[in-house]
Every structure is written in C-alpha cells, then in structure tokens.
Design a protein around this motif. Sequence first.
Motif, PDB file in Angstrom:
ATOM      1  N   GLU A  55      10.286  -5.231  -7.227  1.00 19.13           N
ATOM      2  CA  GLU A  55       9.723  -4.082  -7.145  1.00 19.13           C
ATOM      3  C   GLU A  55       8.725  -3.695  -6.249  1.00 19.13           C
ATOM      4  N   GLY A  58       9.293  -4.769  -2.742  1.00 19.10           N
ATOM      5  CA  GLY A  58      10.231  -3.486  -2.070  1.00 19.10           C
ATOM      6  C   GLY A  58       9.049  -2.380  -1.741  1.00 19.10           C
ATOM      7  N   MET A  59       7.779  -2.350  -2.750  1.00 19.25           N
ATOM      8  CA  MET A  59       7.025  -1.310  -2.402  1.00 19.25           C
ATOM      9  C   MET A  59       6.206  -1.680  -0.872  1.00 19.25           C
ATOM     10  N   GLU A  61       7.441  -3.510   1.234  1.00 18.10           N
ATOM     11  CA  GLU A  61       8.196  -3.287   2.435  1.00 18.10           C
ATOM     12  C   GLU A  61       8.143  -2.059   2.814  1.00 18.10           C
ATOM     13  N   THR A  62       8.562  -1.048   1.722  1.00 17.19           N
ATOM     14  CA  THR A  62       8.397   0.275   2.261  1.00 17.19           C
ATOM     15  C   THR A  62       7.027   0.865   2.870  1.00 17.19           C
ATOM     16  N   VAL A  63       5.998   0.392   2.264  1.00 19.40           N
ATOM     17  CA  VAL A  63       4.584   0.866   3.014  1.00 19.40           C
ATOM     18  C   VAL A  63       4.604   0.372   4.378  1.00 19.40           C
ATOM     19  N   ARG A  65       6.986  -0.493   6.412  1.00 15.45           N
ATOM     20  CA  ARG A  65       7.875   0.372   7.264  1.00 15.45           C
ATOM     21  C   ARG A  65       7.473   1.677   7.544  1.00 15.45           C
ATOM     22  N   GLN A  66       6.500   2.308   6.778  1.00 14.31           N
ATOM     23  CA  GLN A  66       6.222   3.529   6.922  1.00 14.31           C
ATOM     24  C   GLN A  66       4.753   3.431   7.814  1.00 14.31           C
ATOM     25  N   GLU A  69       6.357   3.162  11.255  1.00 12.53           N
ATOM     26  CA  GLU A  69       6.962   4.622  11.838  1.00 12.53           C
ATOM     27  C   GLU A  69       5.553   5.314  12.107  1.00 12.53           C
TER      28      GLU A  69
END
Length: 106
Positions: A55, A58-59, A61-63, A65-66, A69
């Motif tokens: 988790e 994953g967090m 990786e999400t950050v 990606r954000q 972007e």
Amino acid sequence: EEEQAKLRTLAEKNAAKVRGEEAVGMVETVARHEEEQAKLRTLAEKNAAKVRGEEAVGMVETVARQEEEQAKLRTLAEKNAAKVRGEEAVGMVETVARQDEEQAKL
C-alpha cells in the motif's frame, strides 16, 4: 482378600497410568495448538506487513504519477502563456504597422 487387594491396587495403578497418559496427551495437544496458533499469528503479521508495504509503494507511485501529471500541465500552461504573449506581441506589431500606414496616408 489379599488377591482382591492386589488386583484393586493394580487396577488403580493402571487407571492412574491411563489418566496420566491422557493428561500428557492433552498437554501435548494444547502445545501443538499453541505452536500452530503462533505460526498462524506470525504468518498473519508478515502478510499484514507485506500489505502495508505494498500500500505504501502504491501511494508513493500514485504521488509520483500525480507529480508527473502536474509537471506536464505546468509545462503546457507555460507554453500556452508564451504562445499568447507571442500572439499579443504580433498583434501589437501589426497594430503599430497599421498605425504607421494610417499616418503615412495622412
């Protein structure tokens, strides 16, 4: 009576021996159950740690990606602003050129 006393004593010893073996068996069974539970608890803790780790990954990786972007959007916004400034500059040059033409006619 002596024979019966001996038989009774023997029967009591046998019964005590059986009870002792049953008690040992129960203790062993409880010990095995406790070992199994300890193994299951350890496995559950390892799985929970693994899930928490995944988790967290994953967090992250999400950050990431954000942030990528946002960087792309920032770059796009800067390019658009530069384009607008360029068009405004062209518009001003054209306006000045028209004014010069008008003045030349006058």
